[in-house]
Design a protein around this motif. Structure first.
Motif, PDB file in Angstrom:
ATOM      1  N   THR A  50      52.566 103.864  36.615  1.00 26.37           N
ATOM      2  CA  THR A  50      51.634 104.097  35.502  1.00 26.37           C
ATOM      3  C   THR A  50      50.292 104.604  36.022  1.00 26.37           C
ATOM      4  O   THR A  50      49.688 105.512  35.432  1.00 26.37           O
ATOM      5  CB  THR A  50      51.448 102.794  34.690  1.00 26.37           C
ATOM      6  OG1 THR A  50      52.704 102.463  34.091  1.00 26.37           O
ATOM      7  CG2 THR A  50      50.402 102.953  33.592  1.00 26.37           C
ATOM      8  N   GLN A  92      53.125 103.698  27.819  1.00 27.16           N
ATOM      9  CA  GLN A  92      54.147 102.645  27.931  1.00 27.16           C
ATOM     10  C   GLN A  92      54.165 101.807  26.637  1.00 27.16           C
ATOM     11  O   GLN A  92      55.216 101.542  26.080  1.00 27.16           O
ATOM     12  CB  GLN A  92      53.779 101.769  29.136  1.00 27.16           C
ATOM     13  CG  GLN A  92      54.909 100.992  29.747  1.00 27.16           C
ATOM     14  CD  GLN A  92      54.573 100.491  31.172  1.00 27.16           C
ATOM     15  OE1 GLN A  92      53.602 100.909  31.796  1.00 27.16           O
ATOM     16  NE2 GLN A  92      55.402  99.601  31.678  1.00 27.16           N
ATOM     17  N   ASP A 174      55.666 107.636  30.153  1.00 22.96           N
ATOM     18  CA  ASP A 174      55.677 106.347  30.832  1.00 22.96           C
ATOM     19  C   ASP A 174      56.620 105.388  30.102  1.00 22.96           C
ATOM     20  O   ASP A 174      56.293 104.909  29.023  1.00 22.96           O
ATOM     21  CB  ASP A 174      54.244 105.787  30.868  1.00 22.96           C
ATOM     22  CG  ASP A 174      54.101 104.627  31.843  1.00 22.96           C
ATOM     23  OD1 ASP A 174      55.109 104.237  32.459  1.00 22.96           O
ATOM     24  OD2 ASP A 174      52.971 104.115  31.976  1.00 22.96           O
ATOM     25  N   GLU A 175      57.777 105.159  30.684  1.00 23.93           N
ATOM     26  CA  GLU A 175      58.784 104.238  30.140  1.00 23.93           C
ATOM     27  C   GLU A 175      59.139 104.520  28.676  1.00 23.93           C
ATOM     28  O   GLU A 175      59.057 103.617  27.840  1.00 23.93           O
ATOM     29  CB  GLU A 175      58.278 102.790  30.250  1.00 23.93           C
ATOM     30  CG  GLU A 175      57.774 102.447  31.637  1.00 23.93           C
ATOM     31  CD  GLU A 175      58.682 101.480  32.376  1.00 23.93           C
ATOM     32  OE1 GLU A 175      59.776 101.174  31.851  1.00 23.93           O
ATOM     33  OE2 GLU A 175      58.292 101.056  33.468  1.00 23.93           O
TER      34      GLU A 175
HETATM   35 MG   LIG Z   1      53.953 100.954  34.450  1.00 19.58          MG
END
Ligand SMILES: [Mg+2]
Ligand SMILES: Nc1ncnc2c1ncn2[C@@H]1O[C@H](COP(=O)(O)OP(=O)(O)OP(=O)(O)O)[C@@H](O)[C@H]1O
Length: 250
Positions: A50, A92, A174-175
């Motif tokens: 991240t 995220q 991010d994810e």
């Molecule tokens: Mg992360």
């Protein structure tokens, strides 16, 4: 304007380093993305994934090192300046304006660009926003306040918003698959594939979901303690002794 960096990379980092006090979250990272690729990034919790996206999107400033985008050094630019150069991102945990409608949220990048210089007319912008919302199956919710969205729907809205950046070269995710329903996961997979195929968009996808990465990415980069410890196909890195050690602990 230089179309591609001379060495053929869309994005390159050199010696990229970010410290938080005594902790080196990203440590001398050298990452290179070819135009049009879908790159996966994996690594144990806290390995600096991240933080890397925060550096690439201009949210954090690197302590040392360089970021090159299409032959231009961008590591001193602010987030909106990075966006203006065609780099979009998702978070995220979805970051949306809860009191604004889904459509308004998706329009944010286009309206910000309109305020700078009108490179696209409003009808064209609205048409794309509706088309993207339809594609991520949120069209029927376009007038609902964003706070009513589930986590997975919030991720879809963030993705549609990222695709509104114009011109668009690179999307940092991010994810995107974390904690979302399999149906939504498939929509996310398909939207990445489609934007890559139809518009040549390059992707950097951080994920712990190996099945999705195997289907999406020819190449994945593995981070551990802020460093790049392996790169290759998912099969190659999964059989790498250093990677196994990073995941299993010493
Ligand atoms: Mg992360
Ligand atoms: N703003 C911050 N202030 C202080 N430390 C931070 C900050 N952001 C990240 N860190 C630390 O930097 C390291 C890397 O964090 P990062 O969030 O980049 O990891 P990650 O690979 O994304 O992990 P995860 O898989 O859990 O999302 C961690 O030790 C984290 O605690």
């Amino acid at each position: 304007m230089v179309d591609v960096a001379e060495d053929g990379y869309l994005l390159e980092t050199r010696g990229l380093t970010k410290r938080f006090g005594g902790l080196v979250a990203v440590d001398g990272l050298a990452l290179s993305l070819r135009r049009g690729e879908i790159r996966g990034v994996i690594g144990p919790n806290g390995s600096g994934k991240t933080t890397t996206v925060n550096l690439l999107s201009g949210l954090y400033r690197a302590d040392t090192g360089e970021i090159w985008l299409q032959g231009e050094r961008v590591d001193r630019l602010r987030p909106h300046e990075i966006t203006a150069r065609g780099v979009a991102r998702t978070f995220q945990v979805p970051k949306l304006f809860g009191n604004m409608t889904v459509l308004e949220n998706v329009l944010v990048p286009a309206l910000a660009a309109l305020a700078r210089r009108a490179d696209r007319a409003m009808p064209e912008i609205l048409e794309r926003a509706h088309r993207l919302l339809e594609f991520v199956t949120l069209e029927r919710l376009c007038d609902a306040p964003a706070r009513q969205l589930s986590g997975g729907q919030g991720m879809l809205a963030q993705i549609a918003r990222a695709f509104m950046v114009h011109p668009l070269h690179l999307v940092l995710m991010d994810e995107p698959f974390a904690g979302v329903h399999p149906t939504i996961r498939d929509i996310i997979m398909e939207s990445i594939r489609r934007m890559n195929r139809d518009e040549g968009i390059t992707f950097l996808v951080i994920s712990h979901e190996m099945a999705e990465l195997r289907r999406l990415c020819a190449r994945v980069s593995v981070m551990h303690e802020g460093r790049l410890i392996a790169e290759g196909s998912l099969e190659e890195v999964a059989n790498d002794a250093g990677v196994l050690e990073a995941y299993l602990g010493r």
